[in-house]
Enzyme design. Structure first.
Site, PDB file in Angstrom:
ATOM      1  N   SER A 284       0.405  -5.562  13.254  1.00  0.00           N
ATOM      2  CA  SER A 284       0.621  -4.768  12.233  1.00  0.00           C
ATOM      3  C   SER A 284       0.826  -3.519  12.881  1.00  0.00           C
ATOM      4  O   SER A 284      -0.288  -2.594  13.396  1.00  0.00           O
ATOM      5  CB  SER A 284      -0.560  -4.831  11.375  1.00  0.00           C
ATOM      6  OG  SER A 284      -0.219  -3.921  10.578  1.00  0.00           O
TER       7      SER A 284
ATOM      8  N   HIS B 190       4.517  -6.737  12.173  1.00  0.00           N
ATOM      9  CA  HIS B 190       4.283  -7.050  10.619  1.00  0.00           C
ATOM     10  C   HIS B 190       4.241  -5.381  10.269  1.00  0.00           C
ATOM     11  O   HIS B 190       3.702  -4.562  10.787  1.00  0.00           O
ATOM     12  CB  HIS B 190       2.789  -7.499  10.565  1.00  0.00           C
ATOM     13  CG  HIS B 190       2.211  -7.668   9.398  1.00  0.00           C
ATOM     14  ND1 HIS B 190       2.452  -8.852   8.446  1.00  0.00           N
ATOM     15  CD2 HIS B 190       1.384  -6.753   8.636  1.00  0.00           C
ATOM     16  CE1 HIS B 190       2.083  -8.561   7.392  1.00  0.00           C
ATOM     17  NE2 HIS B 190       1.085  -7.434   7.437  1.00  0.00           N
TER      18      HIS B 190
ATOM     19  N   ASP C 163       3.479  -2.891   7.155  1.00  0.00           N
ATOM     20  CA  ASP C 163       2.639  -3.002   5.958  1.00  0.00           C
ATOM     21  C   ASP C 163       3.047  -1.680   4.749  1.00  0.00           C
ATOM     22  O   ASP C 163       2.939  -0.507   5.280  1.00  0.00           O
ATOM     23  CB  ASP C 163       1.204  -2.600   6.210  1.00  0.00           C
ATOM     24  CG  ASP C 163       0.378  -3.962   6.470  1.00  0.00           C
ATOM     25  OD1 ASP C 163       0.877  -5.045   6.077  1.00  0.00           O
ATOM     26  OD2 ASP C 163      -0.068  -3.800   7.749  1.00  0.00           O
TER      27      ASP C 163
ATOM     28  N   MET D 106       2.983   0.240   1.482  1.00  0.00           N
ATOM     29  CA  MET D 106       1.849   0.481   0.469  1.00  0.00           C
ATOM     30  C   MET D 106       2.187   1.659  -0.468  1.00  0.00           C
ATOM     31  O   MET D 106       2.802   2.676   0.055  1.00  0.00           O
ATOM     32  CB  MET D 106       0.402   0.816   1.062  1.00  0.00           C
ATOM     33  CG  MET D 106      -0.025  -0.001   2.042  1.00  0.00           C
ATOM     34  SD  MET D 106      -1.512   0.234   2.899  1.00  0.00           S
ATOM     35  CE  MET D 106      -1.988  -0.838   3.823  1.00  0.00           C
TER      36      MET D 106
ATOM     37  N   HIS E 275       5.578  -6.655   4.697  1.00  0.00           N
ATOM     38  CA  HIS E 275       4.334  -6.860   3.479  1.00  0.00           C
ATOM     39  C   HIS E 275       4.540  -5.938   2.605  1.00  0.00           C
ATOM     40  O   HIS E 275       3.988  -4.688   2.936  1.00  0.00           O
ATOM     41  CB  HIS E 275       3.257  -7.307   4.323  1.00  0.00           C
ATOM     42  CG  HIS E 275       1.901  -7.280   3.419  1.00  0.00           C
ATOM     43  ND1 HIS E 275       0.681  -7.317   3.948  1.00  0.00           N
ATOM     44  CD2 HIS E 275       1.858  -7.738   2.186  1.00  0.00           C
ATOM     45  CE1 HIS E 275      -0.079  -7.761   2.869  1.00  0.00           C
ATOM     46  NE2 HIS E 275       0.517  -7.918   1.931  1.00  0.00           N
TER      47      HIS E 275
ATOM     48  N   MET F  80       2.983  -4.386  -0.297  1.00  0.00           N
ATOM     49  CA  MET F  80       1.950  -4.078  -1.325  1.00  0.00           C
ATOM     50  C   MET F  80       2.058  -3.057  -2.212  1.00  0.00           C
ATOM     51  O   MET F  80       1.631  -1.954  -2.235  1.00  0.00           O
ATOM     52  CB  MET F  80       0.610  -3.748  -0.259  1.00  0.00           C
ATOM     53  CG  MET F  80       0.075  -4.829   0.399  1.00  0.00           C
ATOM     54  SD  MET F  80      -1.049  -4.318   1.889  1.00  0.00           S
ATOM     55  CE  MET F  80       0.292  -3.959   2.898  1.00  0.00           C
TER      56      MET F  80
ATOM     57  N   MET G  67      -4.450 -12.722   2.290  1.00  0.00           N
ATOM     58  CA  MET G  67      -5.222 -11.575   2.831  1.00  0.00           C
ATOM     59  C   MET G  67      -6.668 -11.952   2.990  1.00  0.00           C
ATOM     60  O   MET G  67      -7.436 -12.538   2.337  1.00  0.00           O
ATOM     61  CB  MET G  67      -5.223 -10.677   1.526  1.00  0.00           C
ATOM     62  CG  MET G  67      -3.885  -9.866   1.339  1.00  0.00           C
ATOM     63  SD  MET G  67      -3.047  -9.385   2.687  1.00  0.00           S
ATOM     64  CE  MET G  67      -4.141  -8.001   3.396  1.00  0.00           C
TER      65      MET G  67
ATOM     66  N   ASP H 109      -4.051 -12.265   7.207  1.00  0.00           N
ATOM     67  CA  ASP H 109      -3.748 -10.860   7.253  1.00  0.00           C
ATOM     68  C   ASP H 109      -5.171 -10.187   7.066  1.00  0.00           C
ATOM     69  O   ASP H 109      -5.550 -10.005   6.011  1.00  0.00           O
ATOM     70  CB  ASP H 109      -2.687 -10.384   6.404  1.00  0.00           C
ATOM     71  CG  ASP H 109      -2.238  -8.937   6.489  1.00  0.00           C
ATOM     72  OD1 ASP H 109      -2.715  -8.346   7.565  1.00  0.00           O
ATOM     73  OD2 ASP H 109      -1.431  -8.296   5.818  1.00  0.00           O
TER      74      ASP H 109
HETATM   75  C1  DX5 Z   1      -4.231  -4.358   5.132  1.00  0.00           C
HETATM   76  C2  DX5 Z   1      -2.638  -4.842   5.716  1.00  0.00           C
HETATM   77  C3  DX5 Z   1      -2.971  -5.611   7.131  1.00  0.00           C
HETATM   78  C4  DX5 Z   1      -3.748  -4.621   8.226  1.00  0.00           C
HETATM   79  C5  DX5 Z   1      -4.417  -5.323   9.101  1.00  0.00           C
HETATM   80  O1  DX5 Z   1      -3.696  -4.002   3.857  1.00  0.00           O
HETATM   81  O2  DX5 Z   1      -1.843  -5.628   4.923  1.00  0.00           O
HETATM   82  O3  DX5 Z   1      -1.890  -5.938   7.568  1.00  0.00           O
HETATM   83  O4  DX5 Z   1      -2.696  -3.712   8.755  1.00  0.00           O
HETATM   84  O5  DX5 Z   1      -5.179  -4.517   9.838  1.00  0.00           O
HETATM   85  P1  DX5 Z   1      -6.361  -4.897  10.806  1.00  0.00           P
HETATM   86  O6  DX5 Z   1      -5.827  -6.226  11.499  1.00  0.00           O
HETATM   87  O7  DX5 Z   1      -6.455  -3.810  11.498  1.00  0.00           O
HETATM   88  O8  DX5 Z   1      -7.180  -5.634   9.923  1.00  0.00           O
HETATM   89 ZN    ZN Z   2      -0.311  -6.811   5.946  1.00  0.00          ZN
END
Ligand code: DX5
Ligand code: ZN
Length: 223
Positions: A8, A33, A35, A37, A66, A68, A137, A175
């Site tokens: 990620s 991956h 993320d 947000m 991903h 969010m 998650m 994740d």
């Molecule tokens: C959290 C993200 C994850 C995050 C995982 O909101 O969706 O993908 O980056 O990071 P680690 O592996 O550090 O928990």
């Molecule tokens: Zn993620």
């Protein structure tokens, strides 16, 4: 079939993104991956489609986006354009999960549905025939570097049972909080994709960590 490692980028050093991408490219990891947000669906803001399109020429591998974010269907076309191969959105973020899955598929991409830790598998039971990926998650979304929620193992097993019963082939991606200390249990429960943020990018030897994560379950762990 061996499992997929999806580092990620959230945990990467953003002042050295090009080198981080190069490390990923040279590693055994198959998916990146990404993320996204929005500060509304989750209490944090990360990056958007513009950053992803700038990263796209730096890698030939799968971009696993991903989302969010609230109102995912509004933004899906721009993420498709940015070069995503897979787009996952949260079932909690829309009233129209089935429609949103087909919006992604009609753009020629693979579609995934993500669930927060408290959301039961039953919420998506009626679309499991339609998805390519289910993202469970294992932390509350919004931040990297959090602790793995162990109840997720039970959820993976529930999902894996339905998958077997119905003879389905979607991937199960876990994740949050995944690393060498828990990867084996997660894979045994039925996961096929491991997202690893901090455990890879905060490691002093990220490529080796990826290699070790890939070897988990193959019976040749050498650490
Ligand atoms: C959290 C993200 C994850 C995050 C995982 O909101 O969706 O993908 O980056 O990071 P680690 O592996 O550090 O928990
Ligand atoms: Zn993620």
């Amino acid at each position: 079939m061996s499992h997929i490692i999806a580092p990620s980028l959230l945990a990467a050093d953003f002042t050295r993104l090009q080198q981080e991408l190069q490390m990923f490219e040279e590693s055994e990891a198959q998916w990146l991956h990404l993320d996204v947000m929005d500060g509304v669906f989750v209490p944090n803001i990360s990056f958007g489609a513009n950053i992803i399109s700038q990263l796209r020429p730096l890698s030939k591998k799968i971009f696993d986006v991903h989302l969010m974010i609230e109102n995912p269907s509004h933004y899906i076309p721009s993420f498709a354009k940015s070069g995503a191969d897979i787009i996952s959105f949260h079932a909690e973020a829309t009233n129209h999960v089935h429609r949103t899955i087909y919006q992604i598929k009609d753009l020629g991409l693979k579609a995934g549905v993500a669930l927060n830790p408290h959301t039961p598998i039953s919420l998506i039971e009626n679309v499991l025939e339609d998805v390519d990926l289910v993202v469970l998650m294992s932390v509350n979304p919004g931040f990297g570097g959090q602790k793995f929620i162990y109840n997720t193992l039970q959820k993976i097993k529930v999902l894996q049972e339905i998958k077997n019963e119905r003879n389905l082939t979607f991937d199960i991606e876990i994740d949050g909080g995944v690393g060498l200390q828990n990867a084996e249990k997660i894979l045994q429960a039925g996961a096929t994709v491991l997202v690893a943020g901090s455990s890879v990018f905060k490691s002093e030897t990220p490529k080796e960590t990826i290699q070790r994560l890939k070897q988990v379950g193959l019976g040749n762990l050498n650490f």
